[in-house]
Each structure stands twice: as C-alpha cells, then as structure tokens.
Design an enzyme around this catalytic site. Structure first.
Site, PDB file in Angstrom:
ATOM      1  N   GLY A 155      30.774 -25.119 -37.558  1.00  0.00           N
ATOM      2  CA  GLY A 155      30.902 -24.121 -36.509  1.00  0.00           C
ATOM      3  C   GLY A 155      32.331 -23.979 -36.036  1.00  0.00           C
ATOM      4  CB  THR A 166      30.560 -27.908 -27.965  1.00  0.00           C
ATOM      5  OG1 THR A 166      30.091 -27.224 -29.109  1.00  0.00           O
ATOM      6  CG2 THR A 166      32.017 -28.257 -28.135  1.00  0.00           C
TER       7      THR A 166
END
Length: 315
Positions: free
Chosen positions: A206, A176
């Site tokens: 997620g 990320t």
C-alpha cells in the site's frame, strides 16, 4: 482499549480543529499520530522530544510501541496476515534532510521502522523489499520471529471459510500508524508503519512505505502522513500533495481537506472508501481530515496528550 493521557488528563474528543494552535511563535515540540494507538506512541515519542531529542529519534521510538503490541492488529507483531497467512510489514521514515528509508513486504521482523532507518544509515538505497529486505535486516542484527499470533491465525482461519475481501471502513482500513514530529530544534521528521490491509493478496504493498504517498517531510514547510485505503493515496501522491498545499499557504487542516477532495473527485462514489491525512507545519500548527467520519488522531504538546476526532468530507 482504555485511553490514558499524559499528566492525568483524559483524551479530548470533539475538539474544534479550527482553534489556533500557535500565537505566531513556533509551537514546539509537538508530535501527532494516527488513530487511538497514537496515544501510547505519542507518550514514547514525547519522552524524547521533552528532553530536546531529535524528531527522527522520537518518531522511530514512538511507532515501535504499536509495532510490538499484539493487541494492535493492523501494525507489526500480531497484525492481520494476507490471504495466504503471511504477516508482511511495510514502513518508511524520513528526516529533516529529506533522507528517507523504506521496507515493504518484510516478513519475520517485529520492527520494520527500525529496519527502514537502517536503510538510510547502512545502505545506498531508499527502499528494500521482500527477501532482500529480510536479508538486510538479518545482516543488521535484527531477530527473525514468528509474527502471526494465535488470535490473528484464528481470525484468518475464520476468514478463509468465505474468503470474502470487503475491507471495513475504520477497521481493516485503519491499518497504519503515521507519526509526525517537530522537535525543539525546529526540525521535522515522520514515520509510517503497517501490516497492511487484512487478507490482501500476497505481495500487495500500500501507500505506507512509499515516500510521497504514505509520508512526506519538507523541513522548510511541514510534514504529512496518510492512513486508510492505500491504493487511493498512491494514486494522488497524497502526503506530498498535503505538503505542497501547505507550501502554497494552506493551514494543515485545509491542506488535508484539499487532498481528500482530490480523492473524492476522482471516484464516482466514496461510500466504501476511507482515507485520512494528518499534517503539521513548520510553526507547529497541526490538523487532520478524512473522507468518512470515524478517523481520529493523537496530539501531544506541552505534556498534553489527547485524542482528536478529525472533521470529514462525509458528515
């Protein structure tokens, strides 16, 4: 990848996060983001913040840099595909008015963060997913592209030989870029974007596009973002927890540490789990904390763009 810093400075590691970052006055503007790819992302965000631009514009522009970089294999174009070979992207963005937009399981669009912003501006909703998110993006003028690069395709073909799903800490789990900014007007915004866990089940989402999990902004208090194993962040509403810790008086690092502790306490073992948080408060103080060693974050303030190793629960 060689890291550079603004103003000719080299990135700073092993910096002590316990040193004060303010002297009682607002230390702004400031931008903080996760991982090594936060350095070039911060540079783009700082171009806006240093000209008294808004935090919202800064975080969108900043995370678009790794989204478009095929060498960043965990975000946007060139990201690792799921186990069926599809590159599916998740992103969210949130401003100082708690306006937020999100997309999940989005295919064929290089900049999901900009689609997420359009969800705020051009729809009555907060979150769009899958084919609906794609159709919305196309209706908004985004270009449909093939996001599976040759390098990612080859890695996927090699993975299929064994099809063993064992995410490696700080590699596939380093999935990320989360970015938080405080602008010269004293306003906070945040953005989070990812291609998700490598070789995930098709349709898996997620924490990154979930407001309160991967990202949360409260302009009265502060902002937080998460990275790592998204399922664990979702279970604890991690970024919201960090902000609430700051609301109760914790500095950003302590707020992140307490959120990590919550995850540790809910698992019999964290040997194979990595989660990291970053946070910035209304005064411009910042911090980060992770379960395992190896998590770092980039901070830019006063033209000083540097990389910091976060303290961790497991030493």
């Amino acid at each position: 990848m060689k890291l550079t810093a603004l103003g000719g400075l080299t990135p700073l590691t092993n910096w002590s996060p316990h040193l004060p970052t303010t002297s009682g006055k607002n230390n702004k503007p400031v931008v903080i983001s996760t991982w090594n790819h936060g350095i070039p992302a911060n540079e783009e965000a700082w171009n806006i913040l240093s000209r008294k631009g808004t935090a919202l514009d800064a975080v969108e522009a900043g995370v678009r840099i790794p989204e478009a970089d095929p060498e960043v294999r965990t975000v946007g174009y060139g990201g690792y595909p799921d186990r069926d070979g599809f590159v599916t992207l998740d992103a969210c963005i949130m401003d100082e008015k708690e306006q937020c937009g999100s997309v999940a399981a989005l295919q064929h669009i290089k900049h999901p963060i900009s689609v997420a912003r359009k969800v705020i501006e051009e729809s009555p909703h907060v979150m769009l997913v899958g084919e609906g998110a794609l159709q919305f993006a196309l209706d908004q003028g985004f270009e449909k592209e093939n996001l599976l690069t040759e390098a990612s395709r080859k890695d996927w073909e090699e993975w299929k030989e064994d099809a063993d799903y064992q995410p490696e800490i700080n590699i596939e789990n380093h999935d990320t870029i989360g970015m938080l900014a405080l602008d010269s007007h004293g306003n906070l915004s945040g953005a989070c974007t990812t291609s998700g866990a490598a070789w995930k089940m098709h349709g898996r989402v997620g924490d990154s596009p979930l407001i309160g999990a991967g990202l949360f902004v409260d302009n009265e208090v502060g902002a937080a973002a998460a990275t790592g194993l998204g399922e664990e962040v979702i279970r604890t509403c991690g970024s919201h927890l960090v902000v609430e810790n700051m609301r109760r008086g914790d500095d950003p690092e302590t707020a992140c540490k307490k959120a990590v502790q919550r995850i540790v306490e809910k698992n019999e073992s964290v040997n194979n789990i990595q989660v990291g948080f970053i946070a910035v408060n209304k005064q411009g103080q910042f911090g980060g904390y992770s379960i395992q060693q190896g998590f770092n974050f980039a901070v830019c303030e006063s033209d000083n763009n540097r990389l910091i190793d976060a303290p961790s629960w497991v030493s």
